[in-house]
Design a protein around this motif. Structure first.
Motif, short mmCIF file in Angstrom:
data_model
loop_
_atom_site.label_atom_id
_atom_site.label_comp_id
_atom_site.label_asym_id
_atom_site.label_seq_id
_atom_site.Cartn_x
_atom_site.Cartn_y
_atom_site.Cartn_z
N CYS A 1 -6.60 3.11 3.99
CA CYS A 1 -6.33 1.67 4.06
C CYS A 1 -7.07 1.11 5.27
O CYS A 1 -6.96 1.64 6.38
N VAL B 1 0.84 -1.20 0.00
CA VAL B 1 0.00 0.00 0.00
C VAL B 1 0.87 1.25 0.00
O VAL B 1 0.65 2.20 -0.77
N ASP C 1 -7.49 -1.12 0.22
CA ASP C 1 -7.16 0.29 0.05
C ASP C 1 -8.00 0.88 -1.08
O ASP C 1 -8.68 0.13 -1.81
N GLY D 1 -9.46 -0.17 -5.93
CA GLY D 1 -8.36 -0.40 -5.01
C GLY D 1 -7.87 -1.83 -5.05
O GLY D 1 -8.19 -2.61 -5.97
N PHE D 2 -7.10 -2.18 -4.05
CA PHE D 2 -6.52 -3.52 -4.00
C PHE D 2 -6.90 -4.17 -2.68
O PHE D 2 -6.99 -3.50 -1.64
N SER E 1 0.44 1.68 -4.11
CA SER E 1 -0.99 1.87 -4.36
C SER E 1 -1.39 3.30 -4.66
O SER E 1 -2.35 3.54 -5.40
#
Length: 405
Positions: free
Chosen positions: A329, A320, A346, A385-386, A324
């Motif tokens: 987060c 992150v 995130d 996001g991831f 990112s």
């Protein structure tokens, strides 16, 4: 910063020295194993026993044998078959081939013929036949073949030399069984030595993988935090010196902690804590101007489970901070009766960072969790996001004492 770099250089030098020492010790151990192993047994091991036939050869040259040409031809055929069987008895495939069994049967016929025709020292070919049979017939039927040869030798010896045939029967049975036992034991020892070397090689490979994985996960996160806090200190220095000094103090603390963790990783005694990693994650995200939201629920977790989840938090938060570009987060830990779930999401670009090799990064974490019966999934979240999700089983016997079930 100069002091931290100097410490990291010292750690690097120590790690290089440790690796060279380990390689040297492994080479020494390999040399000792090779020296102890010696050459594998072969047909030459059984050749000296052919000297037992010198008495028959002497009888031929001294004219004590009727039809010496027949006796000489029989002696030559027997020795040729013996050598053929002996050299084919030390490889399992050739030992069990029909040609070897056929040659052994021909040896038995020649031995019986020569013993019945001449008697005396020619009866000693039966123990030689037992040596060849013991080498070639190792296996579940060995006992039956050994008794059969002994009976045949006793009968033939009794016909030619009376009660002395019992000695020939005993010598034949003994040579058959002892030869098979010694060669089988030698094979077993060599197989055990090969298995031990295989296990040692695997242990070294696993230790190297563990160390490289720990080093990547430890220093990757720590250096990312140091870089982020250094950038923050540089930005704060012109307008708020006290805040910049706070960041520098954090850098020193992170550097000292990294030294401790590297030493623990080298010795293999590092145990992570999920609570500690969550606190560090908050600090790293705050320094990177990322809003940290942490939720944790459920009963206390076993130390091994906490350590694995701590690694996941460390790697996910490192990604992150580094890749990112997120502003928020969220880390959620929810434990149940038999499983625990960790999610790190995130609102960034949905990029996990560069692909890592086997044993490192998210790949290494997936391998670790799979070994413990868990799983790890990573990818773009449903709202962008991831997202990284880890699940692990919680065994009842591993729970801390006093923890609710």
């Amino acid at each position: 910063m100069t002091g931290i770099r100097g410490r990291l250089r010292k750690v690097s030098c120590r790690l290089d020295a440790w690796q060279l020492a380990r390689q040297s010790e492994a080479a020494d151990r390999e040399g000792e194993r090779t020296e102890r192993a010696g050459p594998p047994p072969s047909g030459f091991t059984l050749l000296p026993w052919l000297l037992m036939g010198l008495g028959s050869l002497a009888n031929i040259f001294q004219g004590r044998t009727s039809n010496p040409w027949v006796g000489g031809a029989g002696l030559l055929v027997f020795n040729s078959l013996y050598i053929y069987v002996a050299f084919r008895s030390f490889d399992k495939e050739t030992r069990e081939s029909p040609s070897t069994r056929l040659a052994l049967g021909a040896m038995a016929l020649v031995t019986c013929g020569l013993a019945l025709a001449y008697g005396g020292s020619w009866l000693l070919f039966f123990p030689l036949l037992g040596l060849a049979a013991g080498a070639a017939l190792r296996g579940r039927w060995l006992g039956r073949w050994g008794w059969s040869l002994a009976v045949v030798a006793g009968v033939v010896g009794g016909v030619r030399d009376g009660w002395d045939g019992l000695n020939i029967a005993y010598a034949t049975f003994l040579s058959t069984m002892v030869t098979a036992a010694i060669l089988s034991l030698s094979d077993a020892v060599r197989q055990l030595r090969a298995a031990r070397e295989e296990l040692a090689t695997r242990a070294v490979a696993e230790e190297r993988l563990r160390f490289s994985r720990d080093l990547h996960d430890l220093l990757g996160h720590t250096l990312s935090v140091i870089v982020v806090k250094s950038e923050a200190a540089r930005r704060l220095a012109p307008r708020d010196l006290n805040a910049a000094l706070t960041q520098i103090t954090d850098i020193e603390s992170v550097g000292r902690q990294a030294l401790t963790e590297v030493r623990e990783a080298v010795t293999g005694y590092r145990e992570g804590s999920l609570g500690t990693e969550l606190d560090r994650a908050r600090s790293a995200l705050d320094a990177a101007d990322v809003e940290a939201v942490v939720h944790r629920s459920g009963p206390p977790l076993p130390p091994q489970t906490e350590a694995l989840l701590g690694w996941v938090v460390r790697e996910a938060v490192t990604n992150v901070v580094r890749h990112s570009g997120a502003s928020r987060c969220e880390i959620a830990v929810s434990g149940g009766a038999d499983r625990v779930r960790l999610t790190v999401t995130d609102d960034g670009t949905g990029v996990a960072g560069p692909t890592q090799g086997p044993g490192t990064g998210l790949t290494g974490l997936t391998e670790r969790l799979a070994t413990a019966g868990g799983s790890l999934t990573a990818g773009v979240g449903p709202r962008g996001g991831f997202s990284v999700t880890a699940e692990l089983p919680v065994r009842e016997e591993e729970r801390p004492v006093g923890a609710p079930a």
